[in-house]
Enzyme design. Sequence first.
Site, short mmCIF file in Angstrom:
data_model
loop_
_atom_site.label_atom_id
_atom_site.label_comp_id
_atom_site.label_asym_id
_atom_site.label_seq_id
_atom_site.Cartn_x
_atom_site.Cartn_y
_atom_site.Cartn_z
N ASP A 70 0.87 -1.17 0.00
CA ASP A 70 0.00 0.00 0.00
C ASP A 70 0.91 1.22 0.00
OD1 ASP A 70 -2.92 0.60 -0.02
OD2 ASP A 70 -2.28 1.99 1.56
N SER A 71 0.65 2.11 -0.92
CA SER A 71 1.58 3.20 -1.12
C SER A 71 0.84 4.46 -1.54
CB SER A 71 2.62 2.81 -2.18
OG SER A 71 1.99 2.18 -3.28
P1 ITT Z 1 -3.65 -2.33 -5.25
O1 ITT Z 1 -4.41 -1.81 -4.04
O2 ITT Z 1 -4.38 -3.38 -6.03
O3 ITT Z 1 -2.24 -2.72 -4.90
P2 ITT Z 1 -3.75 0.45 -6.09
O4 ITT Z 1 -3.33 1.16 -7.34
O5 ITT Z 1 -5.16 0.68 -5.60
O6 ITT Z 1 -3.47 -1.11 -6.31
P3 ITT Z 1 -2.80 1.69 -3.64
O7 ITT Z 1 -4.13 1.59 -3.00
O8 ITT Z 1 -1.58 1.35 -2.84
O9 ITT Z 1 -2.71 0.79 -4.96
O10 ITT Z 1 -2.67 3.15 -4.24
C1 ITT Z 1 -1.42 3.67 -4.49
C2 ITT Z 1 -1.51 4.74 -5.54
O11 ITT Z 1 -0.39 5.62 -5.30
C3 ITT Z 1 -1.29 4.13 -6.94
O12 ITT Z 1 -2.50 3.92 -7.59
C4 ITT Z 1 -0.46 5.20 -7.61
O13 ITT Z 1 -1.29 6.15 -8.20
C5 ITT Z 1 0.31 5.84 -6.47
N1 ITT Z 1 1.66 5.26 -6.40
C6 ITT Z 1 2.14 4.34 -5.51
N2 ITT Z 1 3.41 4.03 -5.78
C7 ITT Z 1 3.74 4.74 -6.88
C8 ITT Z 1 4.90 4.85 -7.64
O14 ITT Z 1 5.98 4.13 -7.40
N3 ITT Z 1 4.88 5.69 -8.69
C9 ITT Z 1 3.79 6.42 -8.98
N4 ITT Z 1 2.65 6.37 -8.32
C10 ITT Z 1 2.62 5.54 -7.26
#
Ligand code: ITT
Length: 202
Positions: A70-71
């Site tokens: 989660d990021s």
């Molecule tokens: P999952 O929950 O299925 O893993 P998600 O896209 O919904 O996929 P998150 O809830 O963790 O993932 O949301 C993180 C968002 O933050 C992700 O959609 C990106 O837009 C952004 N993000 C995270 N890491 C990133 C990176 O390395 N580079 C660019 N954007 C990033």
Amino acid sequence: MRKLLLATRNRGKVREIKGLLDGLPVEVLSLEDYPEIPPVEEDLPTFAGNALKKAETAARASGEIALADDSGLEVEALNGQPGVYSARFAGPGADDEANNRLLLEKLNAVPPERRGAVFRCAIALVLPGGETHLVEDSCPGRIAPSPRGSGGFGYDPLFIYEPAGLTYAEMDQEAKSKISHRGKALRRARMLLEDLLSKSGG
Ligand code: ITT
């Protein structure tokens, strides 16, 4: 060979995580290989909480070791927004382009010295029996005035990694992973995983 389920449907993450786990004695799968596992509602206020929820759900449903990421991006001038809402900043189901557009709009009048931001990443590792591990890391940077570069995913074209003077999207995957929030967290998660696999006899 043991299986490792990446509890994500984000293809950008899958690509980066697979690159960083290369060489481990596990078959790396993702939720695209398990269409029957329903999406998890990411309703917790922290990256750690949501990472644990995603990994626990995937481990329970698959019976395999699960790893979740989660990021998100915290922007100083927006008091830490979008944070845990990074994926849906521009609304439910928003795509990367809409999120990036909204971020630029909100920072329209903000000068470079006040465009500081931090990318954060929580990695949760959950074994089928319930044993749980969590690793967190971050990378500071600055939000660019307009998108630059064509690599990566998400907010990469707007996030300047200042020591290199490049956005994440202007770096190749290897260069990004060396310094990124995810790269740093995942290298530590990989060591944990190596340890767990050797203890469980591979
Ligand atoms: P999952 O929950 O299925 O893993 P998600 O896209 O919904 O996929 P998150 O809830 O963790 O993932 O949301 C993180 C968002 O933050 C992700 O959609 C990106 O837009 C952004 N993000 C995270 N890491 C990133 C990176 O390395 N580079 C660019 N954007 C990033």
